[in-house]
Enzyme design. Structure first.
Site, mmCIF file in Angstrom:
data_model
loop_
_atom_site.group_PDB
_atom_site.id
_atom_site.type_symbol
_atom_site.label_atom_id
_atom_site.label_comp_id
_atom_site.label_asym_id
_atom_site.label_seq_id
_atom_site.Cartn_x
_atom_site.Cartn_y
_atom_site.Cartn_z
ATOM 1 N N ASP A 171 0.865 -1.179 0.000
ATOM 2 C CA ASP A 171 0.000 0.000 0.000
ATOM 3 C C ASP A 171 0.901 1.228 0.000
ATOM 4 O O ASP A 171 1.683 1.418 0.934
ATOM 5 C CB ASP A 171 -0.876 0.025 1.260
ATOM 6 C CG ASP A 171 -1.989 -1.014 1.196
ATOM 7 O OD1 ASP A 171 -2.316 -1.461 0.087
ATOM 8 O OD2 ASP A 171 -2.523 -1.366 2.267
ATOM 9 N N ASP A 213 -14.341 -5.095 -1.340
ATOM 10 C CA ASP A 213 -14.180 -4.970 0.109
ATOM 11 C C ASP A 213 -15.512 -5.274 0.798
ATOM 12 O O ASP A 213 -16.259 -4.356 1.143
ATOM 13 C CB ASP A 213 -13.733 -3.538 0.474
ATOM 14 C CG ASP A 213 -12.406 -3.154 -0.167
ATOM 15 O OD1 ASP A 213 -11.555 -4.045 -0.346
ATOM 16 O OD2 ASP A 213 -12.220 -1.963 -0.492
#
Lengths: 259, 205
Positions: A11, A130
């Site tokens: 990330d 998600d």
């Protein structure tokens, strides 16, 4: 035998790899290119690089970073964050990425999956999702609802229904990143991973919650995942990829052992 | 000079970068003159056989590739490039292809629900016959694959490497004289893939 892929996730914020829990309290872990090279040397099978603030900042992905990763490693990697158009996809692929990951954008505009698959091939188009567990079975019969924008927005979309739609649109792979498990290192959310693996015929990647090699084994053996994403457990140095692979190999999970 | 044949069939960046990592500047080109003048030719590709054959026809590259192969120039097919070297691909309702290697290219028909098509990921290549491109590569090494169709050469003596998937053993590498071809992607297969490409750079068939 086709091996199970182990995929470190980087990330990235402002060209630094960070790690937070549920997208909060991010800490600096290092340079993305150096980490990509290190993990590739240690035997990872693929990499994911997310430019995690690109969408929120309404800017295109850091294409220089994609180019640098492509020059530094000789294994496939996918890229996500800030990809809004076919033009963006094309730039990322020409920079040397193997796959493009779309998530919030695809919820808003599912046609982008089909357009991307038609232009570049389904194998390039990864749908990231998600989901979180919800008691509202009326709205979401599977018991899981899709969120977008880094878990901030609920969509009312049923996770399994969305996975089937994405497959029909031409997605080549689905990354199931559980909101509930993300950052906990307490194991993948096996139920939703398995529900999606059973609902589609494209590869499914378990994501969120990896804390030890047994968690990966369960994702492969119990939830039928084709690949699994690891982050915190290797970023902290607590585990190495070689160690994870040795342990999985000892348990009879097919993994790539020579690199 | 190495020419990487560009016929609008997928992204050639990783092929170019892999040769660059070996210190070799390869030209990505659709120019028949450049391809004919090259010392070595790489014929990659991702996508569907039908559109690939149309693009090769439009670019007038079919006779060029045949000449390169006939002349003895070291020639490496990769993935879709490999598939269309054969006589016939089952893809797109059946597509007659270049016929530089004898055989057909059928689709995986898995019996097991968990064998997915395309095959995507790292799988072992069993070395069944020595080949200069496999020098220094351990039997059973894994390479990166992304494909729904697979080479089925009619002459088993042309097969240095095989791979098991979807209930069958298929030819993941084929070699005939100066033509070598892999179903896997050496350019995305880490250090071991680079070794195969380095062998290709040194190869004098």
């Amino acid at each position: 035998m086709l091996t199970k892929r182990i995929i470190p996730c980087l990330d990235v914020i402002k060209r630094r790899v960070t790690k937070g829990v549920k997208f909060q309290n991010n800490v600096d872990l290092g340079d993305p290119i150096e980490m990509a090279v290190r993990y590739s040397d240690e035997g990872c099978d693929e990499l994911v690089v997310y430019d995690i603030t690109a969408s929120a900042e309404r800017r295109p992905i850091d294409i220089e970073m994609v180019r640098d990763v492509a020059q530094a490693i000789r294994i496939p990697f996918s890229v996500g964050g800030g990809i809004a158009t076919l033009e963006d996809m094309s730039r990322v692929l020409l920079a040397g990425a193997e796959k493009i990951s779309v998530n919030s954008l695809a919820v808003k505009n599912p046609a982008i999956i089909a357009e991307g698959a038609r232009a570049f091939g389904a194998q390039c188009i990864v749908l990231g999702m998600d989901p979180f567990a919800t008691p509202d079975r009326q709205r979401c019969p599977s018991g899981y609802e899709i969120t977008t924008r880094g878990f901030r927005e609920r969509t009312g979309l049923d996770a399994v229904e969305w996975a089937k739609q994405a497959e029909q649109h031409g997605a080549g792979e689905i990354v199931v990143n559980s909101v509930d498990a993300d950052g906990t290192r307490a194991g993948f959310e096996l139920t939703i991973t398995r529900l999606i693996a059973e609902a589609v015929r494209i590869p499914v990647v378990a994501s969120g919650g990896a804390g030890c090699s047994a968690h990966l084994r369960d994702a492969f053996n119990l939830a039928h995942a084709d690949a699994a994403i690891v982050a915190g457990m290797i970023h902290t140095g607590e585990f190495t990829l070689a160690q994870i692979k040795r342990e999985l190999h000892a348990e009879g999970v097919p993994v790539r052992m020579i690199w | 000079m190495i020419a990487i044949v560009d016929y609008k069939a997928g992204n050639l960046t990783s092929v170019r970068l892999a040769f660059r990592a070996l210190g070799c500047d390869a030209a990505v080109t659709s120019d028949p003159q450049v391809i004919l003048a090259a010392d070595r030719v790489v014929f990659p590709g991702v996508g569907a056989a039908g559109s690939a054959m149309r693009n090769l026809t439009d670019l007038r590259l079919i006779p060029v590739l045949k000449e390169v192969a006939a002349r003895g120039t070291p020639f490496l097919g990769i993935c879709l490039g490999t598939q269309i070297l054969f006589d016939f691909c089952e893809e797109d309702g059946g597509t007659p292809t270049l016929g530089l290697l004898p055989g057909r290219v059928p689709r995986f028909q898995p019996m097991d629900r968990w064998d997915k098509v395309p095959q995507m990921g790292w799988n072992q290549v069993k070395i069944v016959r020595p080949h200069p491109l496999l020098d220094g590569i351990e039997d059973g090494s894994e390479f990166y694959f992304v494909h729904s169709y697979y080479p089925a050469p009619s002459d088993p003596s042309l097969v240095p490497g095989t791979t098991d998937y979807a209930g069958i053993t298929f030819a993941s590498m084929v070699g005939s004289g100066n033509v070598a071809a892999t179903q896997f992607h050496p350019e995305k297969s880490g250090r071991i893939g680079l070794r195969l490409l380095a062998n290709f750079i040194r190869w004098s068939p």
